[in-house]
Design an enzyme around this catalytic site. Structure first.
Site, mmCIF file in Angstrom:
data_model
loop_
_atom_site.group_PDB
_atom_site.id
_atom_site.type_symbol
_atom_site.label_atom_id
_atom_site.label_comp_id
_atom_site.label_asym_id
_atom_site.label_seq_id
_atom_site.Cartn_x
_atom_site.Cartn_y
_atom_site.Cartn_z
ATOM 1 N N GLU A 38 47.011 -4.218 89.166
ATOM 2 C CA GLU A 38 46.320 -3.986 88.173
ATOM 3 C C GLU A 38 45.439 -4.334 86.791
ATOM 4 O O GLU A 38 45.056 -5.779 88.326
ATOM 5 C CB GLU A 38 47.340 -3.658 86.419
ATOM 6 C CG GLU A 38 48.742 -3.160 86.604
ATOM 7 C CD GLU A 38 48.955 -1.773 86.537
ATOM 8 O OE1 GLU A 38 48.152 -1.330 85.260
ATOM 9 O OE2 GLU A 38 49.490 -1.078 87.145
ATOM 10 N N LYS A 94 62.705 -4.543 90.121
ATOM 11 C CA LYS A 94 63.714 -4.046 91.102
ATOM 12 C C LYS A 94 64.662 -4.058 91.697
ATOM 13 O O LYS A 94 66.035 -4.309 92.289
ATOM 14 C CB LYS A 94 62.007 -3.936 92.422
ATOM 15 C CG LYS A 94 61.125 -2.551 91.583
ATOM 16 C CD LYS A 94 59.807 -3.100 92.480
ATOM 17 C CE LYS A 94 58.861 -2.141 91.760
ATOM 18 N NZ LYS A 94 57.420 -2.363 92.599
#
Lengths: 348, 348
Positions: free
Chosen positions: A216, A231
């Protein structure tokens, strides 16, 4: 079987999902007997709802032109929120599935969290690629799904298109996992691998990752380890049955990994990877995300720049490892489609 | 939920399965809501049938003493065949599942093939670890399962406890696999790896494998490549949707692999593995089993002596690889249990 669904979030993954629905339409219908009708779609511009189904290709084309789905001819509704879309479309058009691919908002999980709750409470199945609602409210969402007899699937939230969640939840349902290790963040693995293999500096590797679409513009969530920690929390809940929160994870990113450390590890025949680890300890697990020196033979050590992987150490199923080469977000979108099939298509 | 089942075959895998049923009983009942009742068991001595369920531990103890299940106190029936057991027990005791772990008979598939057909036709689900019936009659068995609305599961037939079949059938259901590579035979991988890593001769490595229980007294099926070919045929049918037979597989074993070839490959940075490959060609696939020089970075190259692995090259899910460390037949038995759960326990 016709399945009428709603999609929220038309970024990288949501658009790729629509492309897959279009690309695989004939196969899904002829081979698997599944007709997916996208009745509604929502993004930040608003929503579009059409009882007979939107044209996935037309939505993708709008987005490619930089327009929102509210501009969809005839059926676009500027300013209509995803939540309003769910309420309107479910009541009127018998939608059975919410596909959630909106951006992760780790502050309060919205708007994904509220939409998932609304959908589950209405008896809709949910397939999500959005980590935040799961990280913030896994037990509540699972409880809602159970109460309403519907399914909550999220294989796309961990390690992209690798069925890490499915493998752990389903193939190891009878096994006890005493240790789990994963390279579950592509950005950091790309950066570390390019630094180690190609002699790039951290800044060069990051810039390269951004140029290639693997990082990003603001990479802090990735490089500081929080994406991997998210996660890990999802895997802890879903595979280990351990109700962890982000506070339970010891997190260290890759920003302090230097070229010198990488060459030193290579000299010792090792590789440095950002590893998310769950290690059994007492009645629970010790959870960490940190740069880890792995022996060359470790299944995660040899992962290339565009790979992610997971290792499950079990009591009755040996040590099972899996990895994926993921060049684009298509495999992540395919994980959403995989979850849809898991809900609606019975294997013989 | 109570599931009443029958087990045929009490060798390495069947006995390990019974041990797992015993070991995991509390977890299965409390966490997954599944009570497995083994109503009948059969081996070459005969069968034992008990309406309230046999004691798995007692069956295992009998076998450990070198006795057949026909010697089971009170309920043993010397000479009763597995087929007769299925007919008798299903009619009287409402069994819903046949577990098939009898030896692979590649001549005519019996007795496994006939028993699987009988069970499916009676509306029983089937979980099998026996390759032969699938290799010889996959389309017929799948058709029977469909006709009778029951499931045929066989994850344990390929690569032991690695969910190679499940991963391909289920997680790649929407994907197209254009290339598949597997190291699916443990014996040959053990031999080749010990030869390469420890400088053993072929005969030494084979003797070592036999002593460690990783090779049969007559290893010809393994070392000549036919066991891997059988597994490739099963993967072709179940994952690729390609109705192959053994005649379609070009097979070369490891008997001609020399220490010199292994050291030469190592000098080039490569590893020789016995690889089962399906490569798309025209409307179908080219199937082969042969010693293959793999680049060191290939996911199958680094497999250790007690490992097996699989690689799926797909259109929409990237390249997915998976591997298992399998020290004993327990993981293979766990794959049967995994299949049982897949049939009877719904994930939320």
């Amino acid at each position: 079987m016709q399945v009428r669904c709603l999609l929220m979030g038309l970024g990288n993954v949501g658009r790729r999902f629509l492309e897959l629905v279009d690309r695989k339409r004939a196969m899904l219908e002829l081979e698997l007997g599944l007709e997916l009708v996208v009745v509604g779609a929502a993004d930040t511009s608003g929503a579009a709802i059409c009882a007979s189904g939107l044209d996935p290709r037309q939505v993708v084309q709008l987005k490619a032109k930089g327009q929102g789905v509210a501009n969809y001819p005839d059926w676009g509704q500027p300013g209509l929120s995803a939540l309003e879309m769910i309420k309107a479309a479910d009541a009127a058009y018998n939608c059975r599935l919410l596909l959630e691919a909106s951006p992760a908002n780790l502050t309060d999980g919205q708007p994904g969290l509220g939409c998932i709750e609304e959908a589950l409470a209405r008896g809709m199945h949910v397939v999500t690629a959005n980590k935040a609602p799961l990280v913030l409210a896994f037990p509540r969402l699972l409880g809602l799904a159970r109460t309403h007899g519907v399914r909550l699937r999220f294989d796309a939230t961990v390690a992209g298109g690798l069925p890490a969640v499915n493998l752990g939840q389903r193939d190891l349902a009878a096994a006890h996992v005493h240790r789990m290790e994963g390279v579950v963040n592509l950005t950091t693995n790309y950066i570390l691998t390019r630094m180690a293999d190609d002699g790039l500096s951290y800044d060069e590797a990051l810039a390269d990752a951004q140029a290639a679409g693997h990082a990003e513009t603001d990479p802090s969530l990735d490089v500081e380890g929080w994406d991997a920690a998210n996660k890990l929390v999802i895997l802890a809940h879903s595979v280990l049955g351990y109700p962890a929160t982000l506070d339970d994870v010891s997190v260290e990113g890759i920003v302090d990994v230097t070229a010198k450390m990488l060459s030193q590890s290579a000299a010792e025949g090792k590789r440095i990877k950002l590893v998310a680890t769950a290690e059994e300890e007492g009645d629970g697990y010790r959870l960490s995300v940190q740069p880890t020196w792995l022996e060359a033979k470790h299944p995660l050590a040899q992962l290339g720049p565009k790979q992610m992987g997971i290792v499950y150490h079990t009591d009755i199923s040996g040590v099972i490892s899996a990895a994926i080469v993921e060049e684009t977000p298509v495999p992540t979108a395919s994980a959403m489609l995989r979850d849809v099939l898991d809900i609606f298509v019975a294997r013989c």
